[in-house]
Design an enzyme around this catalytic site. Structure first.
Site, PDB file in Angstrom:
ATOM      1  N   GLY A  27     -39.961  -3.916 -50.468  1.00  0.00           N
ATOM      2  CA  GLY A  27     -38.823  -4.402 -51.239  1.00  0.00           C
ATOM      3  C   GLY A  27     -38.931  -5.903 -51.417  1.00  0.00           C
ATOM      4  N   HIS A  66     -49.766  -5.597 -49.325  1.00  0.00           N
ATOM      5  CA  HIS A  66     -49.507  -5.746 -50.758  1.00  0.00           C
ATOM      6  C   HIS A  66     -48.904  -7.118 -51.050  1.00  0.00           C
ATOM      7  CE1 HIS A  66     -47.218  -4.810 -54.562  1.00  0.00           C
ATOM      8  NE2 HIS A  66     -48.428  -4.390 -54.869  1.00  0.00           N
ATOM      9  N   ASP A  87     -51.907  -3.221 -56.540  1.00  0.00           N
ATOM     10  CA  ASP A  87     -50.997  -2.081 -56.678  1.00  0.00           C
ATOM     11  C   ASP A  87     -51.693  -0.772 -56.341  1.00  0.00           C
ATOM     12  OD1 ASP A  87     -49.079  -3.900 -57.457  1.00  0.00           O
ATOM     13  OD2 ASP A  87     -48.922  -3.182 -59.528  1.00  0.00           O
TER      14      ASP A  87
END
Length: 122
Positions: free
Chosen positions: A29, A47, A89
């Site tokens: 998030g 990430h 991603d």
């Protein structure tokens, strides 16, 4: 961009990134601090680090090009920066898939107050 990231998570991991990882652990998030709580949260930490190394484009807004070849995601296009975003991603989506069995509902909407430890370096 973030919508493409959601699509890759759906394609690779077979679940909604927004629903499962939009607010999970200390790193999934917006933002991120502290220590990853489990393998799924570590996917988000890695990430975030990957996005942090991208220079010359905006990982959250810029569109990239990819294709599917024999069930695998292949990042393409002429822009090396956007290709880097795609690789970040793709790697995260694969990480989510490979760590689905470690996903723990107790880290869903995990309170930020539990993420106060010093963060490890990327």
């Amino acid at each position: 961009n973030l919508m493409q990231f959601e699509t890759l998570i759906m394609k690779v991991a077979g679940r909604s990134g927004v629903w499962y990882y939009g607010s999970y652990g200390c790193f999934c998030g917006a933002g991120g601090q502290g220590r990853p709580q489990d393998a799924s949260d570590r996917c988000c930490f890695v990430h975030d680090c990957c996005y942090g190394k991208v220079n010359g484009c905006d990982p959250k807004k810029d569109f990239y090009t990819y294709s599917e070849e024999n069930g695998a995601i292949v990042c393409g296009g002429d822009d090396p920066c956007k290709k880097e975003i795609c690789e970040c991603d793709k790697d995260a989506a694969i990480c989510f898939r490979d760590n689905k069995d470690t996903y723990d509902n107790k880290y869903w909407f995990f309170p930020a107050k539990n993420c106060q430890e010093e963060s490890e370096p990327c």
